[in-house]
Write a protein that holds these residues in place. Sequence first.
Motif, PDB file in Angstrom:
ATOM      1  N   GLY A 158     -23.178  74.918 133.709  1.00  0.00           N
ATOM      2  CA  GLY A 158     -24.313  74.229 133.115  1.00  0.00           C
ATOM      3  C   GLY A 158     -25.241  73.628 134.144  1.00  0.00           C
ATOM      4  N   GLY A 159     -26.398  73.163 133.669  1.00  0.00           N
ATOM      5  CA  GLY A 159     -27.435  72.689 134.561  1.00  0.00           C
ATOM      6  C   GLY A 159     -27.561  71.182 134.690  1.00  0.00           C
ATOM      7  N   THR A 160     -26.757  70.395 133.965  1.00  0.00           N
ATOM      8  CA  THR A 160     -26.803  68.950 134.125  1.00  0.00           C
ATOM      9  C   THR A 160     -26.037  68.545 135.387  1.00  0.00           C
ATOM     10  N   GLN A 161     -26.094  67.285 135.770  1.00  0.00           N
ATOM     11  CA  GLN A 161     -25.675  66.901 137.112  1.00  0.00           C
ATOM     12  C   GLN A 161     -24.212  67.211 137.423  1.00  0.00           C
ATOM     13  N   GLN A 162     -23.286  66.768 136.577  1.00  0.00           N
ATOM     14  CA  GLN A 162     -21.880  67.053 136.851  1.00  0.00           C
ATOM     15  C   GLN A 162     -21.588  68.533 136.668  1.00  0.00           C
ATOM     16  N   ALA A 163     -22.150  69.130 135.613  1.00  0.00           N
ATOM     17  CA  ALA A 163     -21.888  70.540 135.324  1.00  0.00           C
ATOM     18  C   ALA A 163     -22.397  71.449 136.427  1.00  0.00           C
ATOM     19  N   GLY A 188     -23.707  73.399 125.826  1.00  0.00           N
ATOM     20  CA  GLY A 188     -22.546  73.609 126.681  1.00  0.00           C
ATOM     21  C   GLY A 188     -22.478  72.704 127.883  1.00  0.00           C
ATOM     22  N   ALA A 189     -23.610  72.450 128.539  1.00  0.00           N
ATOM     23  CA  ALA A 189     -23.591  71.636 129.751  1.00  0.00           C
ATOM     24  C   ALA A 189     -23.117  70.219 129.453  1.00  0.00           C
ATOM     25  N   ASP A 190     -23.646  69.613 128.387  1.00  0.00           N
ATOM     26  CA  ASP A 190     -23.203  68.243 128.104  1.00  0.00           C
ATOM     27  C   ASP A 190     -21.790  68.225 127.529  1.00  0.00           C
ATOM     28  N   ALA A 191     -21.336  69.347 126.963  1.00  0.00           N
ATOM     29  CA  ALA A 191     -19.924  69.421 126.584  1.00  0.00           C
ATOM     30  C   ALA A 191     -19.038  69.338 127.824  1.00  0.00           C
TER      31      ALA A 191
END
Length: 454
Positions: A150-155, A121-124
């Motif tokens: 989500g936990g990635t930078q933009q998310a 989901g985060a990279d989506a």
Amino acid sequence: MTPQPSQPNPAAGAAVKAADRAHVFHSWSAQELIDPLAVAGAEGSYFWDYDGRRYLDFTSGLVYTNIGYQHPKVVAAIQEQAARMTTFAPAFAVEARSEAARLIAERTPGDLDKIFFTNGGADAVEHAIRMARLHTGRPKVLSAYRSYHGGTQQAVNLTGDPRRWPSDSGSAGVVHFWAPFLYRSRFYAETEEQECARALEHLETTIAFEGPSTVAAIVLETIPGTAGIMVPPPGYLAGVRELCDKYGIVFVLDEVMAGFGRTGEWFAADLSGVVPDLMTFAKGVNSGYVPLGGVAISGAIAQTFGKRPYPGGLTYSGHPLACAAAVATINVMAEEGVVDNARRLGAEVLEPGLRQLAERHPSVGEVRGVGMFWALELVRNRETREPLVPYNASGEANAPMAAFGAAAKAHGLWPFINMNRTHAVPPCNVTEAELKEGLAALDAALSVADEHTA
């Protein structure tokens, strides 16, 4: 048949726990302060530990096992795909990938007919934002407080809860606004109609002051999940759609948690009849059996990249094992009436049961949700709506919620707790008997929370 734990084996559990503590670095955790349960097995709506204690899972993993654990048809599909073609690069046409995309596109609203696969989901969300910025040529993205993306930078910068704070760069091009939530209204509203109208006015004012020509996208969870399952008031999502059309903004709906039957519809957007420009998904698409997510893309945005390369991709995009699991999961949901089950039992058993608990327990301030997607807001005082524990509490300040969670586990229920809320999010193919078992365990655990009420 109710699954039973295997023969207790505490020594094996101790070995699993020791290896975990020695080598596994856990997410969202202070590593020396956690005590993860060693899980021996899972089936359907239950899992169990090495001591033979069984738990009814009211978390659906992390709200993703929409068809429960170890569904035999999905397990078989993964095994068959592994024997046939374990993996293949994303630039090729592969049967499992093509069929998964077709089945998803059949169920997405409107013309969201192109599917870009991700690992979760985060990279989506990351790729949806990239698409929106490239499509519009604009830099900013608006998202709501009380959200998680989500936990990635933009998310994580889009996220509107405390998990964002340690990683908030202040330069990610994200502007936050207040979405509607009548129980804790930021707009001094007294009705859902007032809350909706004032939230839309606030959003349009935010767009105006940020500069409409600078805003690429508005990103919303169709129904916010970990933030508290706040079902938007009637007309709100349609109003956001109108604002996006008015100002040329891409409307992104995050269905990572709410999608694939969780709300009693294939997607939560179906409840409002709103069609976004981009929609993210993951979790329930294959019940989390193999990591998979994606972005469903409208015709207009897909056309942007018709003759212009899309500058993004992932090594495992549309992984055959994950896509085979998605094909099997979607077919199981259709064949076994899982979406209808979530809708029917949500309305006939779970909602009435939760509302009866609220009548008996002064610690329950509000019950809200739909389908198999519910939350109980826990409070110290119903009149003042003082939260049971302070916002983002930890340690001793969080003791009442910790005691509630321990009581639920002692009664055989694994709860989903976040701040002042406990969520009821069992598998979408849960049975009536399992729901009643979970409600009984919640009843007992809420008596512990009641001890902290005024």
